[in-house]
Design a protein around this motif. Structure first.
Motif, PDB file in Angstrom:
ATOM      1  N   GLU A  42      32.599  48.050  17.435  1.00 25.93           N
ATOM      2  CA  GLU A  42      33.431  48.118  18.127  1.00 25.93           C
ATOM      3  C   GLU A  42      34.550  49.759  17.167  1.00 25.93           C
ATOM      4  O   GLU A  42      35.682  49.877  18.113  1.00 25.93           O
ATOM      5  CB  GLU A  42      34.335  46.626  17.623  1.00 25.93           C
ATOM      6  CG  GLU A  42      34.010  45.679  18.143  1.00 25.93           C
ATOM      7  CD  GLU A  42      32.704  45.004  18.064  1.00 25.93           C
ATOM      8  OE1 GLU A  42      32.018  45.459  16.342  1.00 25.93           O
ATOM      9  OE2 GLU A  42      32.328  44.132  18.890  1.00 25.93           O
ATOM     10  N   ASP A  43      34.108  49.521  15.661  1.00 22.41           N
ATOM     11  CA  ASP A  43      34.833  50.646  15.624  1.00 22.41           C
ATOM     12  C   ASP A  43      34.553  52.036  15.836  1.00 22.41           C
ATOM     13  O   ASP A  43      35.328  52.902  16.221  1.00 22.41           O
ATOM     14  CB  ASP A  43      34.825  50.536  13.984  1.00 22.41           C
ATOM     15  CG  ASP A  43      35.210  48.900  13.404  1.00 22.41           C
ATOM     16  OD1 ASP A  43      36.639  48.625  13.469  1.00 22.41           O
ATOM     17  OD2 ASP A  43      34.745  49.238  12.641  1.00 22.41           O
ATOM     18  N   LYS A  44      33.517  51.644  15.964  1.00 24.99           N
ATOM     19  CA  LYS A  44      32.639  53.182  17.089  1.00 24.99           C
ATOM     20  C   LYS A  44      33.175  53.321  18.124  1.00 24.99           C
ATOM     21  O   LYS A  44      33.694  54.599  18.729  1.00 24.99           O
ATOM     22  CB  LYS A  44      31.547  53.172  17.019  1.00 24.99           C
ATOM     23  CG  LYS A  44      30.349  53.701  15.794  1.00 24.99           C
ATOM     24  CD  LYS A  44      29.029  53.335  15.649  1.00 24.99           C
ATOM     25  CE  LYS A  44      28.318  53.421  14.302  1.00 24.99           C
ATOM     26  NZ  LYS A  44      26.577  53.221  14.748  1.00 24.99           N
ATOM     27  N   LEU A  45      33.022  52.799  18.899  1.00 31.25           N
ATOM     28  CA  LEU A  45      34.024  52.599  20.580  1.00 31.25           C
ATOM     29  C   LEU A  45      35.344  53.349  20.264  1.00 31.25           C
ATOM     30  O   LEU A  45      35.414  53.887  21.185  1.00 31.25           O
ATOM     31  CB  LEU A  45      33.641  51.133  21.208  1.00 31.25           C
ATOM     32  CG  LEU A  45      32.186  50.736  21.473  1.00 31.25           C
ATOM     33  CD1 LEU A  45      31.798  49.181  22.118  1.00 31.25           C
ATOM     34  CD2 LEU A  45      32.070  52.166  22.514  1.00 31.25           C
ATOM     35  N   TYR A  46      35.957  52.881  19.254  1.00 34.66           N
ATOM     36  CA  TYR A  46      37.007  53.292  18.533  1.00 34.66           C
ATOM     37  C   TYR A  46      37.705  53.937  18.969  1.00 34.66           C
ATOM     38  O   TYR A  46      38.898  55.254  19.181  1.00 34.66           O
ATOM     39  CB  TYR A  46      38.194  52.079  17.885  1.00 34.66           C
ATOM     40  CG  TYR A  46      39.466  52.770  17.741  1.00 34.66           C
ATOM     41  CD1 TYR A  46      40.158  52.166  18.555  1.00 34.66           C
ATOM     42  CD2 TYR A  46      40.209  52.886  16.823  1.00 34.66           C
ATOM     43  CE1 TYR A  46      41.411  52.157  18.543  1.00 34.66           C
ATOM     44  CE2 TYR A  46      41.476  53.417  16.206  1.00 34.66           C
ATOM     45  CZ  TYR A  46      42.413  52.202  17.344  1.00 34.66           C
ATOM     46  OH  TYR A  46      43.701  53.049  17.567  1.00 34.66           O
ATOM     47  N   LEU A  47      36.473  55.144  18.403  1.00 37.10           N
ATOM     48  CA  LEU A  47      36.404  56.583  17.874  1.00 37.10           C
ATOM     49  C   LEU A  47      36.129  57.303  19.141  1.00 37.10           C
ATOM     50  O   LEU A  47      36.567  59.047  19.555  1.00 37.10           O
ATOM     51  CB  LEU A  47      35.716  57.388  16.948  1.00 37.10           C
ATOM     52  CG  LEU A  47      35.353  56.411  15.542  1.00 37.10           C
ATOM     53  CD1 LEU A  47      34.871  56.639  14.639  1.00 37.10           C
ATOM     54  CD2 LEU A  47      37.146  57.185  14.772  1.00 37.10           C
ATOM     55  N   PRO A 101      27.117  48.038  26.192  1.00 38.64           N
ATOM     56  CA  PRO A 101      27.682  47.860  24.391  1.00 38.64           C
ATOM     57  C   PRO A 101      29.446  47.973  24.257  1.00 38.64           C
ATOM     58  O   PRO A 101      29.900  47.896  23.226  1.00 38.64           O
ATOM     59  CB  PRO A 101      26.859  49.703  24.142  1.00 38.64           C
ATOM     60  CG  PRO A 101      26.881  50.048  25.144  1.00 38.64           C
ATOM     61  CD  PRO A 101      25.914  48.801  26.137  1.00 38.64           C
ATOM     62  N   ALA A 102      29.700  48.156  25.390  1.00 38.72           N
ATOM     63  CA  ALA A 102      31.060  48.358  25.561  1.00 38.72           C
ATOM     64  C   ALA A 102      31.978  47.509  26.372  1.00 38.72           C
ATOM     65  O   ALA A 102      33.148  47.251  26.706  1.00 38.72           O
ATOM     66  CB  ALA A 102      31.207  50.056  26.828  1.00 38.72           C
TER      67      ALA A 102
END
Ligand code: SF4
Ligand code: SF4
Length: 91
Positions: free
Chosen positions: A4-9, A42-43
């Motif tokens: 979730e943190d990676k997607l936020y980037l 994944p999203a």
């Protein structure tokens, strides 16, 4: 780092007028076994509403990995129109 943190980037240029994802026959979703699209993405783009018996596609969160097109032949997948979609930091 959590996914979730990676997607936020990730950056997106969202096409507000046109989804690049769709379902060729929505009735198939009602009888689909296990609805794999709802857990392989994944999203978290796909979700199913049991009360409305309807699949929702949050296409603006798509990271264009192509996983959903492998697990379901009813998903109509293409890249977003030119200039739209996900924008990765290093590519
Ligand atoms: S899109 Fe495909 S995998 Fe997802 S619920 Fe519909 S038929 Fe099943
Ligand atoms: S291409 Fe990847 S991120 Fe986009 S909807 Fe399919 S599984 Fe999800």
């Amino acid at each position: 780092m959590r996914i979730e943190d990676k997607l936020y980037l990730i950056g997106y240029n969202i096409d507000e007028e046109e989804s690049h994802l769709g379902i060729s026959d929505p009735n198939e979703c009602k009888r689909c076994q296990g609805r794999p699209c709802t857990y392989v993405c994944p999203a978290g783009v796909y979700s199913y509403d049991d009360e409305e018996e309807k699949l929702s596609i949050n296409y603006d969160a798509c990271v264009e990995c192509g996983t959903c097109r492998i697990v379901c032949s009813y998903i109509t997948w293409r890249y977003p129109r030119g200039g739209f979609g996900v924008q990765y930091k290093f590519g």
